[in-house]
Design an enzyme around this catalytic site. Structure first.
Site, short mmCIF file in Angstrom:
data_model
loop_
_atom_site.label_atom_id
_atom_site.label_comp_id
_atom_site.label_asym_id
_atom_site.label_seq_id
_atom_site.Cartn_x
_atom_site.Cartn_y
_atom_site.Cartn_z
N CYS A 2 -10.59 -1.97 -6.07
CA CYS A 2 -11.70 -1.52 -6.89
C CYS A 2 -11.18 -1.09 -8.26
O CYS A 2 -10.06 -0.62 -8.40
CB CYS A 2 -12.46 -0.35 -6.29
SG CYS A 2 -13.13 -0.68 -4.67
N ARG A 27 -9.11 -6.44 -9.66
CA ARG A 27 -8.91 -5.41 -8.63
C ARG A 27 -9.91 -5.52 -7.48
O ARG A 27 -9.76 -4.87 -6.44
CB ARG A 27 -9.03 -4.02 -9.24
CG ARG A 27 -8.05 -3.75 -10.36
CD ARG A 27 -8.26 -2.37 -10.92
NE ARG A 27 -7.83 -1.36 -9.98
CZ ARG A 27 -6.60 -0.89 -9.89
NH1 ARG A 27 -5.68 -1.34 -10.70
NH2 ARG A 27 -6.29 0.04 -9.02
N TRP A 75 -14.00 -3.89 -4.27
CA TRP A 75 -13.37 -4.65 -3.20
C TRP A 75 -13.75 -3.89 -1.93
O TRP A 75 -13.26 -2.80 -1.67
CB TRP A 75 -11.86 -4.67 -3.39
CG TRP A 75 -11.15 -5.54 -2.39
CD1 TRP A 75 -10.94 -6.88 -2.48
CD2 TRP A 75 -10.55 -5.11 -1.15
NE1 TRP A 75 -10.25 -7.31 -1.37
CE2 TRP A 75 -10.00 -6.26 -0.54
CE3 TRP A 75 -10.44 -3.89 -0.50
CZ2 TRP A 75 -9.33 -6.21 0.67
CZ3 TRP A 75 -9.77 -3.84 0.72
CH2 TRP A 75 -9.23 -5.00 1.29
N ASN A 101 -12.56 4.74 -6.38
CA ASN A 101 -11.54 3.78 -5.92
C ASN A 101 -10.66 4.51 -4.93
O ASN A 101 -10.07 5.53 -5.28
CB ASN A 101 -10.71 3.28 -7.11
CG ASN A 101 -9.51 2.46 -6.67
OD1 ASN A 101 -9.56 1.80 -5.63
ND2 ASN A 101 -8.44 2.51 -7.43
N GLY A 102 -10.57 3.98 -3.71
CA GLY A 102 -9.76 4.63 -2.68
C GLY A 102 -10.53 4.62 -1.37
O GLY A 102 -11.47 3.84 -1.20
N GLU A 482 7.58 -16.77 0.63
CA GLU A 482 6.80 -16.60 -0.59
C GLU A 482 6.05 -17.89 -0.95
O GLU A 482 4.89 -17.85 -1.36
CB GLU A 482 7.73 -16.17 -1.73
CG GLU A 482 7.10 -16.08 -3.11
CD GLU A 482 5.95 -15.09 -3.21
OE1 GLU A 482 5.70 -14.33 -2.26
OE2 GLU A 482 5.26 -15.09 -4.25
N LYS A 486 2.03 -18.13 -1.42
CA LYS A 486 1.42 -18.59 -2.68
C LYS A 486 0.37 -19.64 -2.40
O LYS A 486 -0.74 -19.59 -2.91
CB LYS A 486 2.49 -19.19 -3.56
CG LYS A 486 3.10 -18.58 -4.72
CD LYS A 486 2.59 -17.52 -5.58
CE LYS A 486 1.94 -16.34 -4.98
NZ LYS A 486 2.61 -15.09 -4.95
N GLU A 489 -2.78 -18.19 -0.17
CA GLU A 489 -3.67 -17.18 -0.74
C GLU A 489 -4.60 -17.74 -1.80
O GLU A 489 -5.71 -17.25 -1.96
CB GLU A 489 -2.91 -15.97 -1.28
CG GLU A 489 -2.08 -16.20 -2.51
CD GLU A 489 -1.36 -14.95 -3.02
OE1 GLU A 489 -1.91 -13.85 -2.90
OE2 GLU A 489 -0.24 -15.09 -3.54
N HIS A 505 11.39 -24.20 19.02
CA HIS A 505 11.03 -23.18 20.01
C HIS A 505 9.52 -22.95 20.03
O HIS A 505 9.06 -21.91 20.47
CB HIS A 505 11.79 -21.89 19.73
CG HIS A 505 13.27 -22.07 19.80
ND1 HIS A 505 13.94 -22.26 20.99
CD2 HIS A 505 14.21 -22.19 18.82
CE1 HIS A 505 15.23 -22.44 20.75
NE2 HIS A 505 15.42 -22.41 19.43
N LYS A 604 -5.81 -7.37 -6.63
CA LYS A 604 -4.46 -7.32 -7.18
C LYS A 604 -3.69 -6.10 -6.70
O LYS A 604 -2.51 -6.15 -6.43
CB LYS A 604 -4.58 -7.29 -8.71
CG LYS A 604 -3.26 -7.23 -9.45
CD LYS A 604 -2.56 -8.56 -9.37
CE LYS A 604 -1.22 -8.57 -10.08
NZ LYS A 604 -0.40 -9.70 -9.61
O1 M6R Z 1 1.71 -4.32 -6.59
P1 M6R Z 1 2.61 -4.68 -5.45
O2 M6R Z 1 3.78 -5.50 -5.86
O3 M6R Z 1 3.04 -3.47 -4.66
O4 M6R Z 1 1.72 -5.56 -4.50
C1 M6R Z 1 2.20 -5.96 -3.24
C2 M6R Z 1 1.40 -7.12 -2.68
O5 M6R Z 1 0.06 -6.74 -2.52
C3 M6R Z 1 1.46 -8.34 -3.61
O6 M6R Z 1 2.79 -8.73 -3.81
C4 M6R Z 1 0.66 -9.50 -3.04
O7 M6R Z 1 1.22 -9.96 -1.85
C5 M6R Z 1 0.63 -10.59 -4.09
N1 M6R Z 1 -0.49 -10.40 -4.94
C6 M6R Z 1 0.60 -11.96 -3.54
O8 M6R Z 1 0.68 -12.91 -4.55
#
Ligand code: M6R
Length: 609
Positions: A2, A27, A75, A101-102, A482, A486, A489, A505, A604
C-alpha cells in the site's frame, strides 16, 4: 504494501494526491482513493481498480478547491479489493478519515470493543478500526485522540489522518511501516516513498518509529511518544527526478535492466581506492571483529534471498567458514544459532521488508554482528543495522527487481573479498584479481545489453509455453532460483528452479515433449554433468535453452539454443548470467501482454508479514 500520501498547502490537493499516488502505484494497485477536507466536512472518493480509474471518477464527479487531503493505493490484505474496502476510511460520524499502510493485528478484538460501544463497521478491512477508534477517543483534541487510539493498536502502521474539525491540518504517525515527510515552501507532504513528492520538494526526512507529525501549510511539528517536540535533520534529495520516470522505455523493468552497468559501477567504484584496496567505511564493526567471525548467516526475502544463496557459495570459498542463507520469514521464527562471532548479512532493496526487519532484530537480540545491504537510504533496516552498505542503484520502481539484485550481489562479494584479505584466507594477488573482475562487470553487462535481438528471438519461440524448468549446479543452481522467479512473477508462466542433480529424484517425470528447460551451464567444474542432464531431458522431448560461457564448445551440440555470456572470470559469471535471463523474462512477459511493472497480486515493498 500500500502507498499513502497526504498534502497540506495552498494548492488544489486533488491533482497533487493523484499524481503522488501514481508514483506509489508500484506498492499496490487493486484499489485507490482520496479524502479531502474543507469547511468542516470530509469528502471521500474511492474505487476498486487503478489510479486511472480513480481519476475518471473524480473528473466525472468532482469540482473542488480543497487544499488538504490524504490518498491511498491498496494491496489488499484483509477483505477483497472492492469499492467499499478501499481506503480512505471515514468514521461513521464523518469526523475522521484515515489511510493506512500495514496490518492491525488485533483488529477483530478492537472491532468487538467498539461495537459494544455503539460503533458500526461497513468493510472487511483491519484499517477501518483505526478511523473508528480515533473517532471514539476524539473530544476536540486530534493529537490526543490519535495517541490514545495508538496505545490500543497492535501491528504495523503508517497512518495519514484528517479531521473534519481541523480542515487545515494533517496528522501522520508510523510504526514498522515507512513514512517520509516532505517539507515544501508553504506546503507539506507525507508519502510512503520519496518519488511520490519529488516533483514538489526535495527536502525530506523519515519519520522515526512511533513518532507523530502534525502538518499545516506552514508548520511541521514532530512529537515523540512522550509528547515532546523533536527536530529532524532534513535530507536534500539530489536524484534526478527523471531517475524515477520511464525515460522513453516501455516499462520501468527494461529501463532498470538497462541501467545495470551504471548501477553496478556506482556501487563498486567508490569503494575501491586508487591502489585497488577495498574501503567499506565501517564505523562500528572493526577489522578485528571481522577477523573473529566464525560463521555467516545471510537473511532476506525473494530476490534478495537469492542474492544470499549465490553469495553463500562465494563466501564459503573465500573464507572457509560456515555460510548459510535463510529466508527471513523462516529465520525470525527458527531460533537461529547466532552469537557475537556470527556475521549476519541482511539484504533488502527497500529496507522496509517486514520479515527481513524482524529477522534483523532477532539477529541483534542474539548478539549477532549485523551488516545490511540496502538500497533505500535511511530506511528502517538501514537505520537498525550496526553497519549498512548502500547499493547506490537509484530508485527501483518495477516490482520485479533487476538492478537492485545485481548491485546487492557485487556488494556482498566485495564484503567477502574484504574479509578474506583481512583474515589472510586468500593471497593479495587473488584479491587484486577479484577486485579487477568486479570492476569489469559493468562493461561486460553493457556488452550483453547490446544484443537483445537474440533473446527476443528465443522469447518469440517460447512465449506461449506453459511450464519452464531452470536447471543448474552449484552457483548456477543458485542463479536459476532468481531466473525462475523473474520469469514466473511477470509472465505468470509456471516455472521451477531445480538443482540439476536432483532432477532424477522426481522432477524428470514432468518433462515431456516440448517442455522448456533452461540449463545454466556457466559453472565450469560441473559442465560435463550439466551436459549429461541436458541429454536426459532432451531424451524425453524437452526443448533446451542453454546459458553458457563464451568459450564453451560442447553444450551447443546438445542444446536447441545457446545464449553466451561474455568471456569472464567465475565471479563475473555470477553477475553476467542473470542478465540474459532477466531479458528473456521481460520479452516473454511483453509478448504475453502482461502488466510487467505491476504483476498481479504483487507489490514492490512487502511491509506486512
Ligand atoms: O525490498 P526487498 O529487497 O527486501 O524485497 C524483497 C522481495 O520482496 C523482493 O526481492 C521480491 O522478491 C522481488 N520484487 C522480486 O523481483
Amino acid at each position: 504494501m500500500c502507498g499513502i500520501v497526504g498534502y497540506v498547502g495552498d494548492k488544489k490537493a486533488t491533482p497533487i494526491l493523484l499524481n503522488a499516488l501514481e508514483k506509489l502505484e508500484y506498492r499496490g494497485y487493486d484499489s485507490a482513493g482520496i479524502a479531502l477536507v474543507s469547511e468542516n466536512s470530509i469528502a471521500i472518493h474511492k474505487t476498486r481498480g487503478r489510479i486511472a480509474d480513480l481519476r475518471c471518477i473524480i473528473e466525472r464527479d468532482l469540482v473542488d478547491d480543497c487544499t488538504v487531503g490524504i490518498g491511498h493505493t491498496r494491496w489488499a490484505t484483509h477483505g477483497e479489493p472492492s469499492d467499499v474496502n478501499s481506503h480512505p476510511h471515514l468514521s461513521k460520524s464523518g469526523r475522521v478519515a484515515v489511510v493506512h499502510n500495514g496490518i492491525i493485528e488485533n483488529y477483530i478484538e478492537l472491532k468487538h470493543h467498539l461495537e459494544s460501544r455503539g460503533h458500526s463497521f461497513s468493510t472487511e478491512t483491519d484499517s477501518e478500526v483505526v478511523s473508528e477508534l480515533i473517532d471514539y477517543f476524539y473530544n476536540g483534541d486530534p493529537v490526543s485522540a490519535v495517541r490514545e487510539a495508538e496505545t490500543m493498536l497492535k501491528g504495523s502502521y503508517a497512518l495519514g489522518i484528517i479531521f473534519a474539525d481541523f480542515p487545515e491540518q494533517l496528522i501522520a504517525l508510523r510504526k514498522d511501516s515507512p513514512l517520509i515527510i516532505g517539507v515544501g515552501n508553504g506546503e507539506n507532504f507525507i508519502a510512503s516513498d520519496i518519488p511520490a513528492i519529488l516533483k514538489h520538494t526535495r527536502n525530506v526526512f523519515r519519520l522515526g518509529e512511533r513518532e507523530l507529525v502534525v502538518l499545516t501549510a506552514k508548520r511541521v511539528n514532530v512529537f515523540n511518544t512522550y509528547g515532546e517536540r523533536i527536530e529532524h535533520q532534513i535530507t536534500h534529495i539530489d536524484w534526478d527526478a527523471a531517475a524515477a520516470e520511464k525515460g522513453g522505455y516501455a516499462h520501468f523493468m527494461i529501463k532498470e535492466i538497462m541501467e545495470q552497468p551504471d548501477a553496478v559501477a556506482k556501487t563498486v567504484a567508490p569503494r575501491i581506492d586508487e591502489c585497488g584496496n577495498i574501503e567499506l567505511g565501517f564505523k562500528n564493526i572493526t577489522d578485528d571483529d571481522l577477523r573473529s567471525i566464525n560463521s555467516i548467516k545471510i537473511t532476506a526475502c525473494g530476490s534478495a534471498y537469492h542474492v544470499g544463496v549465490v553469495a553463500k557459495y562465494f563466501l564459503k570459498n573465500m573464507l572457509g567458514i560456515s555460510v548459510e542463507a535463510e529466508l527471513a520469514s523462516e529465520f525470525r521464527y527458527c531460533d537461529p544459532i547466532v552469537d557475537d562471532k556470527t556475521l549476519v548479512i541482511v539484504i533488502s532493496q527497500s529496507g522496509e521488508t517486514l520479515d527481513t526487519l524482524y529477522a534483523l532484530r532477532e539477529a541483534k537480540n542474539k548478539g549477532g554482528r549485523v551488516v545490511s545491504v540496502v538500497n533505500v537510504v535511511a530506511s528502517a533496516i538501514a537505520n537498525e543495522s550496526e553497519e549498512v552498505l548502500y547499493t547506490w542503484a537509484g530508485p527501483e520502481i518495477s516490482v520485479a527487481t533487476t538492478k537492485a539484485y545485481s548491485t546487492q550481489l557485487v556488494l556482498v562479494e566485495l564484503l567477502g573479498i574484504y574479509m578474506a584479505k583481512l583474515r589472510g584466507s586468500i593471497s593479495s594477488e587473488k584479491v587484486c584479481e577479484l577486485v579487477g573482475s568486479l570492476q569489469r562487470i559493468p562493461s561486460n553487462i553493457a556488452l550483453e545489453l547490446r544484443d537483445v535481438q537474440s533473446i527476443q528471438y528465443i522469447a518469440s519461440l517460447y512465449f506461449n509455453c506453459q511450464d519452464v524448468f531452470f536447471l543448474g549446479r552449484n552457483i548456477d543452481y543458485a542463479l536459476s532460483l532468481e531466473a525462475s522467479l523473474k520469469l514466473k512473477e511477470i509472465s505468470y508462466i509456471h516455472s521451477e528452479a531445480y538443482a540439476a542433480g536432483e532432477l532424477k529424484h522426481g522432477t524428470i517425470s514432468l518433462i515431456e515433449e516440448g517442455t522448456v528447460v533452461i540449463a545454466l551451464c556457466t559453472y565450469r567444474p560441473l559442465l560435463e554433468k550439466m551436459i549429461s542432464n541436458i541429454k536426459e531431458v532432451k531424451a524425453r522431448g524437452a526443448k533446451v535453452i542453454a546459458l553458457v560461457n563464451a568459450d564453451d564448445d560442447q553444450t551447443q551440440n546438445v542444446a536447441d539454443h545457446i545464449i553466451r555470456i561474455p568471456a569472464c572470470s567465475e565471479i563475473e559469471a555470477s553477475s553476467l548470467a542473470i542478465v540474459p535471463l532477466q531479458l528473456l523474462a521481460y520479452y516473454i512477459a511483453s509478448l504475453r501482454g502482461c502488466d510487467i511493472d505491476k504483476p498481479r497480486n504483487l507489490a514492490k515493498s512487502v511491509t506486512v508479514e
